[in-house]
Design a protein around this motif. Structure first.
Motif, short mmCIF file in Angstrom:
data_model
loop_
_atom_site.label_atom_id
_atom_site.label_comp_id
_atom_site.label_asym_id
_atom_site.label_seq_id
_atom_site.Cartn_x
_atom_site.Cartn_y
_atom_site.Cartn_z
N TRP A 48 1.08 -1.34 0.05
CA TRP A 48 0.17 -0.05 0.43
C TRP A 48 0.91 1.20 -0.20
O TRP A 48 0.01 2.09 0.42
CB TRP A 48 -0.85 -0.14 1.41
N GLN A 49 2.47 1.15 -0.03
CA GLN A 49 3.30 2.42 0.29
C GLN A 49 3.02 2.86 -0.88
O GLN A 49 3.31 1.51 -1.59
CB GLN A 49 4.70 2.08 0.82
N LEU A 50 3.87 4.22 -1.07
CA LEU A 50 4.47 4.41 -2.24
C LEU A 50 5.63 3.11 -2.86
O LEU A 50 6.38 3.28 -1.83
CB LEU A 50 5.17 6.10 -2.27
N ASP A 51 5.49 3.23 -3.85
CA ASP A 51 7.17 2.81 -4.40
C ASP A 51 7.83 3.59 -4.48
O ASP A 51 7.76 4.31 -4.68
CB ASP A 51 6.66 2.06 -5.91
N GLU A 52 9.26 2.95 -4.86
CA GLU A 52 10.49 4.20 -4.31
C GLU A 52 10.60 4.70 -5.01
O GLU A 52 10.87 6.20 -4.81
CB GLU A 52 11.20 2.64 -4.62
N GLU A 53 9.83 4.59 -6.33
CA GLU A 53 10.49 6.14 -7.06
C GLU A 53 9.32 7.05 -6.83
O GLU A 53 9.86 8.57 -6.42
CB GLU A 53 10.41 5.47 -8.69
N ARG A 54 7.99 6.70 -6.98
CA ARG A 54 7.56 7.53 -6.31
C ARG A 54 7.72 8.20 -5.44
O ARG A 54 6.98 9.44 -4.67
CB ARG A 54 6.05 7.23 -6.22
N HIS A 55 8.04 7.42 -4.43
CA HIS A 55 8.40 7.43 -3.25
C HIS A 55 9.36 9.09 -3.06
O HIS A 55 9.54 9.87 -2.55
CB HIS A 55 9.32 6.69 -2.05
N ILE A 56 10.76 9.24 -3.62
CA ILE A 56 11.88 9.89 -3.29
C ILE A 56 10.99 11.38 -4.07
O ILE A 56 11.83 11.66 -4.26
CB ILE A 56 12.79 9.00 -4.16
N ARG A 57 10.19 10.87 -5.84
CA ARG A 57 9.81 12.14 -6.59
C ARG A 57 8.93 12.70 -5.28
O ARG A 57 9.15 14.11 -5.32
CB ARG A 57 8.68 11.68 -7.68
N THR A 58 8.20 12.61 -4.68
CA THR A 58 7.09 13.54 -3.56
C THR A 58 8.30 13.99 -2.85
O THR A 58 8.10 15.09 -2.53
CB THR A 58 6.14 12.14 -2.86
N LEU A 59 9.00 12.62 -2.15
CA LEU A 59 10.24 13.92 -1.29
C LEU A 59 11.16 14.50 -1.96
O LEU A 59 11.61 15.94 -0.81
CB LEU A 59 11.80 12.51 -0.74
#
Length: 229
Positions: free
Chosen positions: A196-207
């Motif tokens: 359910w969490q953001l995948d790694e790429e989406r996580h980094i881009r959002t951060l």
């Protein structure tokens, strides 16, 4: 929310995060990272022609508070216009995707693999307790304040969701309904679902996007550091 430049790689985003974080207190950066671990795009929200600014604002706050990263809006009849003194900056931390028509919005959601879930008191199907959160990603559709979801959504919906009433009223204000459903289903999602969490790429881009908001004059700092090389 502004989105990460499409031409940046994940590695470049990481490099810029490291740089911008040096302009923040450690506690501030830790807060961003902690909040992001709870973000999800497993659930999303679609609003249709929400004309009341207070309701639009409340839904933005609900999504941010309970970790829903994306809101989709249909603005065929009126714009989705949260009020600044109600959202209080929460719109900085989520992504709002605007659509001209319901047809366009539903097509975009289906392309991303979402189940379309119409929220309505007039179709007895699932409740927040019985809805199957484990079947895959889902989009909660909330209709206009007066008439609810459109006939198009009712015809295209994969499932229907209602909040059971035990009083004399048969429905709640749309923002109250959204708060209940987003909270209950996001809590169940975290307990019952995998991935359910953001995948790694989406996580980094959002951060990276969040860091750009959190640091004053971030664009000037980034330009000086990375574009003048």
């Amino acid at each position: 929310m502004i989105n990460t430049e499409n031409n940046l790689s994940v590695a470049e985003c990481r490099e810029r995060i490291d740089y911008l974080s040096s302009f923040m207190l450690e506690e501030r950066f830790a807060t961003l990272r902690r909040a992001l671990t709870m973000r999800t795009d497993y659930i999303t929200v679609l609003t249709e022609n929400m004309f009341h600014e207070h309701n639009a604002s409340a839904i933005v706050r609900h999504c941010e508070a309970f970790g829903v990263q994306n809101i989709h809006t249909v603005e065929e009849l009126c714009p989705f216009s949260p009020t600044l003194n109600i959202v209080l900056g929460t719109d900085k931390w989520i992504d709002i995707h605007r659509h001209a028509t319901t047809t366009e919005a539903l097509a975009a959601l289906r392309k991303e693999g979402y189940r379309i879930v119409a929220t309505t008191p007039h179709h007895k199907s699932c409740t927040p307790e019985t809805f199957d959160v484990t079947k895959g990603k889902f989009a909660l559709v909330f209709g206009t304040e007066k008439t609810g979801v459109t006939d198009e959504v009712m015809a295209e919906a994969d499932e229907f969701l209602q909040i059971p009433m035990c009083g004399m009223v048969d429905s709640l204000n749309v923002s109250a309904s959204a708060a209940i459903l987003i909270y209950m289903l996001s809590e169940r999602m975290r307990r019952e679902c995998e991935g359910w969490q953001l995948d790694e790429e989406r996580h980094i881009r959002t951060l990276y996007d969040w860091c750009r908001y959190a640091v004053k004059d971030s664009e000037r700092l980034l330009e000086r550091k990375f574009l003048e090389k």
